[in-house]
Design an enzyme around this catalytic site. Structure first.
Site, PDB file in Angstrom:
ATOM      1  N   GLU A 114       8.747  -9.569  78.940  1.00  0.00           N
ATOM      2  CA  GLU A 114       7.893 -10.697  78.540  1.00  0.00           C
ATOM      3  C   GLU A 114       8.692 -11.992  78.445  1.00  0.00           C
ATOM      4  O   GLU A 114       8.336 -12.909  77.740  1.00  0.00           O
ATOM      5  CB  GLU A 114       7.213 -10.384  77.201  1.00  0.00           C
ATOM      6  CG  GLU A 114       8.134 -10.291  75.995  1.00  0.00           C
ATOM      7  CD  GLU A 114       8.747  -8.909  75.754  1.00  0.00           C
ATOM      8  OE1 GLU A 114       8.938  -8.146  76.738  1.00  0.00           O
ATOM      9  OE2 GLU A 114       9.044  -8.620  74.585  1.00  0.00           O
ATOM     10  N   ASP A 157       9.543 -16.565  75.424  1.00  0.00           N
ATOM     11  CA  ASP A 157       9.401 -15.141  75.114  1.00  0.00           C
ATOM     12  C   ASP A 157       8.077 -14.930  74.379  1.00  0.00           C
ATOM     13  O   ASP A 157       7.830 -15.546  73.336  1.00  0.00           O
ATOM     14  CB  ASP A 157      10.595 -14.712  74.241  1.00  0.00           C
ATOM     15  CG  ASP A 157      10.738 -13.203  74.180  1.00  0.00           C
ATOM     16  OD1 ASP A 157      11.745 -12.684  74.680  1.00  0.00           O
ATOM     17  OD2 ASP A 157       9.826 -12.546  73.622  1.00  0.00           O
ATOM     18  N   ILE A 158       7.235 -14.076  74.944  1.00  0.00           N
ATOM     19  CA  ILE A 158       5.932 -13.834  74.317  1.00  0.00           C
ATOM     20  C   ILE A 158       6.157 -13.093  72.997  1.00  0.00           C
ATOM     21  O   ILE A 158       6.937 -12.132  72.931  1.00  0.00           O
ATOM     22  CB  ILE A 158       5.009 -13.015  75.246  1.00  0.00           C
ATOM     23  CG1 ILE A 158       4.789 -13.776  76.560  1.00  0.00           C
ATOM     24  CG2 ILE A 158       3.672 -12.722  74.571  1.00  0.00           C
ATOM     25  CD1 ILE A 158       3.958 -13.005  77.590  1.00  0.00           C
TER      26      ILE A 158
END
Ligand SMILES: [Mg+2]
Length: 295
Positions: A219, A176-177
């Protein structure tokens, strides 16, 4: 690479070798040709590389006739989608109906006319290629060209079943960004998309054949690492984590959080496996982001 390898593959099945030779002569400039003179052999060739894109199937053959071959091909998920054109001496509506009911896409009667054979084969090969392309598009994330959630949900259970059957290690990584919302807010969605593409590129570059890299949405990404134990997974992820940190796509500082877990004996479905990876990535967020947690 041999350019002829790009040609679609047609499997010709007929108990009379002279008939095969005749049809092969019409088609061999445009297609790669495989041949079988009996039903059983044709079933083997249908699942052997190069997999045929189309099968021209004679109906009247001793031992196993064309109808039987067609039934067997349609019952096997691996071969069910290969279009079949029946070729027969019979010019009979009832026979034709039966063939189409069994799932053939078309029907050509002997004596064969080259222009007709070519036209029919061309038409059905084109249809198949279009269908394959659509299917591929439905399973690929259009922004990042990684697989999408849909593909993952279809494929992951097979990966899990395989890993269990072969007692081979399988690891799942949730990625997960970090603070992606603020990337979009500060730089706009165009730049946000470029960041997603760049991060996806790093993920993809670090997968091997047999691994699955998917964008789950937003994301969030997921990696399924085949034949990979937890130690190897962690060292691979540490490499990816570092590569993302150094990437600075569009000049933007980007990091990501990672949750990793291995397939365990009590995981009998995708869900429990997935939930552990999800839990681990939450832990990575809670513990300060840009880090890996194991669950
Ligand atoms: Mg025959």
């Amino acid at each position: 690479m041999n350019p002829t390898n790009d040609k679609p593959v047609v499997l010709l099945v007929d108990d009379v070798a002279a008939n095969i030779q005749l049809v092969a002569n019409f088609l061999n400039d445009q297609y790669r040709i495989k041949v079988a003179t009996e039903g059983k052999k044709s079933l083997q060739l249908a699942v052997t590389e190069p997999i045929p894109d189309l099968i021209l199937l004679d109906i009247e053959m001793p031992v196993m006739d064309g109808y039987e071959v067609c039934r067997a091909l349609k019952q096997d998920a691996e071969t069910a989608d290969i279009p079949i054109i029946f070729v027969t001496a019979k010019d009979d509506d009832a026979e034709e109906e039966l063939g189409l009911e069994l799932g053939a896409v078309d029907y050509i009667t002997k004596p064969l006319r080259p222009a007709i054979v070519r036209a029919r084969v061309n038409a059905h090969i084109t249809l198949k290629q279009q269908r394959d392309q659509l299917q591929k598009m439905a399973l690929i994330d259009q922004l990042t060209h990684l697989y999408n959630r849909h593909y993952l949900i279809e494929t992951a259970p097979l990966k899990i079943a395989n890993a269990i059957r072969h007692e081979s290690p399988l690891c799942m990584v949730m990625i997960d960004i970090d603070f992606f919302k603020s990337v979009n807010d500060l730089y706009g969605h165009d730049k946000g998309d470029k960041v997603l593409q760049a991060v996806a590129g790093v993920i993809k570059a670090n997968t091997r054949q047999g691994d699955i890299a998917a964008r789950l949405g937003g994301e969030e990404f997921l990696l399924l690492l085949d034949h990979c134990d937890i130690e190897a997974a962690i060292s691979k992820i540490e490499f990816i984590r570092n590569a993302i940190e150094e990437l600075k796509p569009e000049g933007i500082n980007v990091t990501a959080s990672f949750g990793v877990t291995k397939l365990m004996d009590h995981d009998d479905d995708f869900d429990s496996f997935y939930k552990r990876a999800d839990k681990a990535v939450y832990l990575a967020k809670d513990n300060g982001r840009n880090r890996i947690e194991i669950s």
